[in-house]
Design an enzyme around this catalytic site. Structure first.
Site, PDB file in Angstrom:
ATOM      1  N   ASN A 200       5.641   7.529  -2.497  1.00 14.63           N
ATOM      2  CA  ASN A 200       5.921   7.284  -1.086  1.00 14.63           C
ATOM      3  C   ASN A 200       7.315   6.685  -0.940  1.00 14.63           C
ATOM      4  O   ASN A 200       8.045   6.560  -1.922  1.00 14.63           O
ATOM      5  CB  ASN A 200       4.841   6.389  -0.474  1.00 14.63           C
ATOM      6  CG  ASN A 200       4.755   5.050  -1.175  1.00 14.63           C
ATOM      7  OD1 ASN A 200       5.695   4.260  -1.188  1.00 14.63           O
ATOM      8  ND2 ASN A 200       3.595   4.781  -1.798  1.00 14.63           N
TER       9      ASN A 200
ATOM     10  N   PRO B 139      -7.909   3.108  -7.871  1.00 13.99           N
ATOM     11  CA  PRO B 139      -8.607   1.837  -7.645  1.00 13.99           C
ATOM     12  C   PRO B 139      -8.046   1.129  -6.415  1.00 13.99           C
ATOM     13  O   PRO B 139      -6.838   1.120  -6.187  1.00 13.99           O
ATOM     14  CB  PRO B 139      -8.313   1.040  -8.915  1.00 13.99           C
ATOM     15  CG  PRO B 139      -7.899   2.032  -9.934  1.00 13.99           C
ATOM     16  CD  PRO B 139      -7.244   3.152  -9.193  1.00 13.99           C
TER      17      PRO B 139
ATOM     18  N   LEU C 138      -6.557  -4.240  -3.606  1.00 12.03           N
ATOM     19  CA  LEU C 138      -6.740  -5.305  -2.625  1.00 12.03           C
ATOM     20  C   LEU C 138      -8.221  -5.562  -2.350  1.00 12.03           C
ATOM     21  O   LEU C 138      -8.654  -6.711  -2.205  1.00 12.03           O
ATOM     22  CB  LEU C 138      -6.007  -4.942  -1.333  1.00 12.03           C
ATOM     23  CG  LEU C 138      -5.791  -6.066  -0.326  1.00 12.03           C
ATOM     24  CD1 LEU C 138      -5.070  -7.247  -0.951  1.00 12.03           C
ATOM     25  CD2 LEU C 138      -5.014  -5.553   0.883  1.00 12.03           C
TER      26      LEU C 138
END
Length: 405
Positions: free
Chosen positions: A208, A303, A306
């Site tokens: 990103n 995964p 947070l």
């Protein structure tokens, strides 16, 4: 820096000549600078240079006591507001880590209660030596600060990490250290920043637009206010700030492992990193060749770091998340805060050209469980970081009161 005393320790390395510029710059900013040199340092630059720049006698001999009314190493140890060692050699770092005081510099370091900052400079392999790294980590755990050496050509002919940071960077760090509030002194702060990369084949990956600038700004602010900061950093072209422990990672899985290995010791965790939500199910060993028609790429979830941190969160620990959105900031941010058991969430609209990825400015909205706490106008990311950290400080104190109740 007017009225502040900086003791500058100069060790024996080729970078010792840069310490003259450090001394001069500190003096120009108003600091009272006292220089201690090792015997080895005097082989690279003369004490007379530092005497002329600092207007004080330079101490090189542990047993030379010009003033009978005061013991020199105790006087300087007590006078220091900051004790800067630049360049710091493996020899002096190792001695301090092992409690050895066998010359004027190490004896004074052993006696001071001031904040000590080491700025290492040495051969790339020497700096990477596991023994040296273990000693650095040990000293960090005891509250000593370290400026990360720079990368580039070294005097020994190698190229790599080991260069003394530029004098202006070191002086700026010391100045901020003297001026900042110390409300995070002694606290272990874990910050993630940047993007992750999920491999498709040896030449392609999914990622990103995050540069890591916001996370680095928060890490700097925490550092300058006394925090012992570990920055887990995804791939970025930016040079990370000095004075932090830097852990570099590539993928979401790498970041997951790096965070989970350290979360139990962290007093506060700030997850600014833009971690990939999905990764390719299969990674090609060789470059995928262009063919006729479309290419189907199957993805699987990575995964949720947070989410797991929220589930593991212990009483008193502070957990801060970030939400990069393009619409409905309030709804998505508060949903994230509640689902992931966060203390604070910071949201920004990344569709705005001047407040999204890879720019130097930002505008954010900060929430806790009660709703919106603050909304910043468009500011530099460092100024935004200061606002966020101020709210973290307030929430940290509240968490401590609640955990002790």
């Amino acid at each position: 820096m007017q009225g502040k005393t900086v003791v500058l320790g100069v060790c024996g390395g080729i970078a010792a000549y840069k310490a003259a510029e450090i001394c001069s710059s500190l003096m120009k900013k108003g600091a009272d600078v006292h220089v201690i040199m090792t015997k080895a340092a005097t082989q690279f630059i003369t004490p007379l240079t530092f005497q002329a720049l600092s207007h004080h006698a330079v101490i090189t001999d542990m047993f030379h006591e010009p003033d009978p009314s005061a013991i020199a190493h105790i006087r300087l140890a007590d006078a220091a507001d900051v004790f800067l060692v630049a360049p710091a050699t493996a020899d002096v770092i190792g001695k301090v880590a092992n409690g050895i005081g066998d010359d004027m510099l190490t004896t004074t370091l052993m006696a001071t209660t001031a904040q000590v900052v080491f700025s290492p400079a040495m051969n790339v392999h020497m700096y990477a030596n596991p023994i040296v790294q273990d000693q650095i980590q040990y000293l960090k755990s005891k509250g000593y600060l370290f400026l990360e050496p720079g990368e580039g050509p070294l005097a020994c002919g190698y190229t790599g990490r080991g260069r003394l940071p530029e004098p202006r960077e070191i002086v700026s760090y010391v100045q901020e250290l003297l001026q900042k509030r110390r409300d995070f002194a002694g606290l272990c702060c874990l910050v993630t920043a940047g993007a992750t990369r999920e491999t498709i084949d040896p030449v392609r990956f999914l990622s990103n637009r995050s540069s890591g600038k916001m996370g680095m700004a928060i890490a700097e602010e925490l550092r300058d206010r006394g925090g012992q900061v570990t920055l887990i950093l995804g791939p970025t072209h930016l040079e990370p700030p000095c004075g932090l422990e830097i852990v570099r990672v590539e993928s979401a899985q790498d970041m997951y492992h790096a965070v989970m290995e350290r979360e139990a010791n962290a007093d506060m965790i700030v997850k600014t990193a833009a971690v990939a939500d999905y990764r390719p199910v299969a990674t090609s060993e060789h470059k995928v060749k262009k063919q006729a028609g479309n290419l189907m790429l199957e993805l699987e979830r990575t995964p949720d770091i947070l989410q797991e941190l929220g589930m593991r969160k212990r009483p008193g620990q502070l957990l801060v998340g970030f939400a990069a959105e393009t619409q409905d900031l309030d709804r998505y941010a508060l949903d994230k805060l509640h689902r992931k058991h966060l203390d604070l969430v910071v949201a920004n609209d990344v569709s705005k050209a001047d407040a999204g990825f890879a720019v130097d400015t930002n505008a954010v909205r900060i929430y806790d469980a009660s709703g919106l706490l603050a909304a910043t106008p468009l500011l530099s990311k460092r100024e935004v970081a200061r606002t966020i950290v101020n709210h973290m400080c307030d929430r940290w104190r509240r968490n401590q009161d609640e955990s002790e109740a």
